[in-house]
Design an enzyme around this catalytic site. Sequence first.
Site, PDB file in Angstrom:
ATOM      1  N   HIS A 134       0.876  -1.177   0.000  1.00  0.00           N
ATOM      2  CA  HIS A 134       0.000   0.000   0.000  1.00  0.00           C
ATOM      3  C   HIS A 134       0.905   1.215   0.000  1.00  0.00           C
ATOM      4  O   HIS A 134       1.643   1.429   0.952  1.00  0.00           O
ATOM      5  CB  HIS A 134      -0.875   0.015   1.265  1.00  0.00           C
ATOM      6  CG  HIS A 134      -1.823  -1.148   1.363  1.00  0.00           C
ATOM      7  ND1 HIS A 134      -3.126  -1.091   0.927  1.00  0.00           N
ATOM      8  CD2 HIS A 134      -1.632  -2.401   1.821  1.00  0.00           C
ATOM      9  CE1 HIS A 134      -3.716  -2.269   1.127  1.00  0.00           C
ATOM     10  NE2 HIS A 134      -2.831  -3.089   1.661  1.00  0.00           N
ATOM     11  N   ASN A 152      -4.311  -6.789  10.289  1.00  0.00           N
ATOM     12  CA  ASN A 152      -5.447  -7.585   9.846  1.00  0.00           C
ATOM     13  C   ASN A 152      -5.093  -8.302   8.552  1.00  0.00           C
ATOM     14  O   ASN A 152      -4.744  -7.625   7.588  1.00  0.00           O
ATOM     15  CB  ASN A 152      -6.673  -6.693   9.615  1.00  0.00           C
ATOM     16  CG  ASN A 152      -7.920  -7.525   9.365  1.00  0.00           C
ATOM     17  OD1 ASN A 152      -8.030  -8.660   9.818  1.00  0.00           O
ATOM     18  ND2 ASN A 152      -8.871  -6.970   8.641  1.00  0.00           N
ATOM     19  N   ASP A 177       2.441  -7.099   2.333  1.00  0.00           N
ATOM     20  CA  ASP A 177       1.278  -6.332   2.807  1.00  0.00           C
ATOM     21  C   ASP A 177       1.776  -5.071   3.521  1.00  0.00           C
ATOM     22  O   ASP A 177       1.335  -4.724   4.625  1.00  0.00           O
ATOM     23  CB  ASP A 177       0.383  -7.160   3.742  1.00  0.00           C
ATOM     24  CG  ASP A 177      -0.987  -6.502   3.941  1.00  0.00           C
ATOM     25  OD1 ASP A 177      -1.798  -7.043   4.709  1.00  0.00           O
ATOM     26  OD2 ASP A 177      -1.237  -5.435   3.353  1.00  0.00           O
TER      27      ASP A 177
END
Lengths: 318, 186, 424
Positions: free
Chosen positions: C62, C279, C306
């Site tokens: 991200h 998460n 991630d």
Amino acid sequence: MRQDNFIWQRKDLLGTYDLSKEEILYLLDTAKSMEEVLERDVKKVPTLRGKSVVTLFYEPSTRTRTSFELAAKILSSDTINISVPSSSATKGETIFDTVKNIEAMSADCIIIRHNMSGVSEFIANQTRLAVVNAGDGSHEHPSQALLDLLTIRDYKGKIEGLKIAIVGDVLHSRVARSNLFALKKLNNTVNFVGPVTFVPQEFENLGAHVYHNLEEGLADVDVVMVLRLQKERMGRCFYPSEREYAGFFSINSSTIKYAKEDVIVMHPGPVNRGVEISSDLLDSKRSVVLDQVKRGVAVRMAILYSLLSGGRIEDSNK
Amino acid sequence: MSKRLKKEVLIFDEKAFQRVIHRIASEIIEKNPDLDNLVLIGIKKGGSYLKERLKKDIEDRESCSIYSGDIDITLYRDDISKIGYHPKIETTEIPINLDDKYVVLIDDVLFTGRTVRAAMDAIFDFGRPKRIQLAVMIDRGHRELPIQADYVGKVVPTSRKEIVEVYFKELQGKDCVILRDLNETR
Amino acid sequence: MKIVINNATIVTSSGVFRKNILVKDCIIDKISDDIFKEKGADLVINNRELLVFPGLMDIHTHLREPGFEYKEDIETGLTSAHYGGFVSVGVMANTNPVNDNSTVTHFMKCRAKQTGIPVELHPVAAITKGLEGENLTEMGELKEAGAIAFSDDGKAVKSSEIMRRAFEYAKTFNMTIFCHSEDSTLSREGQINEGEMSIMLGLKGIPREAEILGIYRDLTLAKLTGGTVHITHISTKEGVELVRKFKKEGVRVSCDTCPQYFTLTEKILMGYNTLAKINPPLRTESDRLAIIEGLKDGTIDIISSDHAPHHRDEKHCEFDRAAFGMIGLETMVPLCLELVRIGALDFNDLAEKLSRKPHKIFNLPTPKIKEGEEAVFTIIDPNYEWTVSEETLHSKSKNTPFLGKTLKGKAKYIIKGGKSFELF
């Protein structure tokens, strides 16, 4: 003659999980001595004169806050109350900034209650002030557990080797956890009793025995601690109705018979009369609820005395 | 005057101890004719034992009952934030209101005077006595406050490196008073 | 431009060998058993310790731009990827505005090019508009703009019906649906794994079944539609089981896990460590071991990071309020090397999971170490020890539970586009 000197090492009181057996007994014994001060006409001792105690409550509470405030004032410290309605906390100052500001104003101690678990530990690590956890989310409420233990000891003559049942919404209860940790340190048996939604099996990993009906859960217990049924939980389908909950888990004059003859009944308050506990039982001789409240001030005096007198930890090599 | 030849000096042996108690009790009776309003208050822990002995002596002689109580001064200490440890708090027991009473404060050793000052603060929380007097077994000097004893067993000049210990039969198995160096352990 | 690499251990699909490589301009000119003594080489590397991998790709990151530049932006994100040893990254769509239309896709690619950093930015565009889970995005156009797959990652697509349509529609363009699989009604408001730690800390738990049900649903829909599915950040042993089972049944499924799931467990949440709040959440030791098994037997095809940067203020607060996520681009290499050190994988497996499969599964040209191929290498020093700290990390945010830890292994050189880059 030399007196017994215990060196209290902690800057904060965040929970009972980390307390040793000696520390727990020390606090109970100190509370006992404080009780005498509460019997006097002039309920004041100069011990903490010049210290300032700030109560920072993010959750409403009259009972606990008043108890702490009285404890602080009887020991001659100054108190300030800060009420933070939780809605403004989302828009306004972070809790970190609030605490740093209080520190900058030369306060000595913060007593904090918050609806999120872990908050007291979070701020204790950020400040040199003594932090007392007055309840963080579903995690711990150490002063309540200590006053509960003191009450039990006064009524039962001992605080080891007993059987205690805690009935109700254990999953969301900081009172249940703090009591469990403290009672286990002192070799007691603890039963958690309630519907499966309130008492999941995982609590066995922490040392409790899990039961889903009163007959088994209360069998042979010396103490029954009743937890408040929180109506918000109904919205999340933890239980269908008050009527059903009371029908199967209410502590009343017939269900109390499952316990020992001389069982005492406790409740951290506030009580939902007729729901988790029946009115007649609440008003009976078995109920020691008001005695709990009385001991609350003494226990909180003992906590403040331990944290705020005796000099800084750095100076304690004298 | 006991000479200091060894590390430990016996100030009072058992007999001397008991004579002193008897004498102080007499002096208290002499100066406090109104025994109904006399209150003997012992400062815990040593003072309490001495108080009990004096009380018994007075009661035996005068065939009456004397009011008494005990004070724990831990919560009143002026050095509580400096000592770095938490002394065990004993309980204070003053069974009557002290308004208009003649109080005799009793302690085993009078030293800097701070303990007595703290005890007086505590007493004022229990009423307004007509008078407070002080009885001690040993006055060892080194006063830091303007405090004096009205009844003294013996004045013993000491150095700061020494300690006076008063032993009671009820507690340590014998009645005596010892002066020794602070570093020696028993 | 001439680059000589002597005495290196090269990791190729036919094996791991000690060889010598000569790169001329952008191409691998020669691979030989003999040392090269080229005159006038721009860079000569001669170090027996180094490992030459085909250029590595992290498919799940991200980078927060557009919209959340205070956490990370494309420049700092690609810099972090570069120092992490990556030559390309897959970048998720939960930006602001969401990458659900080709304008944002173009912007991200242009911005990346503008920075001049030698890392290819491959957007993973959204499945549904605004990540709302209601309407499909224009997948055809997004593919043309450069999207390599579709994902609503950050969230799961709630409605099974919509998810089914997504699989079917994506099939039209031979595109993969990249799934963040979660039943959010079960996980709602949860903070950490539901289990021992959540009970003790008094935090609401995220039950493992939220992931299990989510994966089962997504795999079943993939089977139903004949679509291609990639399950990302697997954290549970049952999740690995499910992928194994559906692979056996012939469903076109691939999956990845992240180093945190094979290195850490929920125990480090003790003390309310917000840096470990992620998460899916950190799970139990048996999950961790099952993940390693899954990597060993090939069930888990790819390792991704991630990489989820968050500003310090978003972690330095009450646990319930803390944001979910940790950065990971720069800790990937040393943590993956641990798998080799414990004997679970060998270097070739790592090359598969960090380079070949990521490129292949998303239909990207796969770097190969072969004469005549373009020279795209990540050269790693597996023994280099370094401490993870605010100073040594290049991403804008420093939210990792590995702060303060000393790790072993780091990318030393990147060879790409005819250029060489020395990273430390």
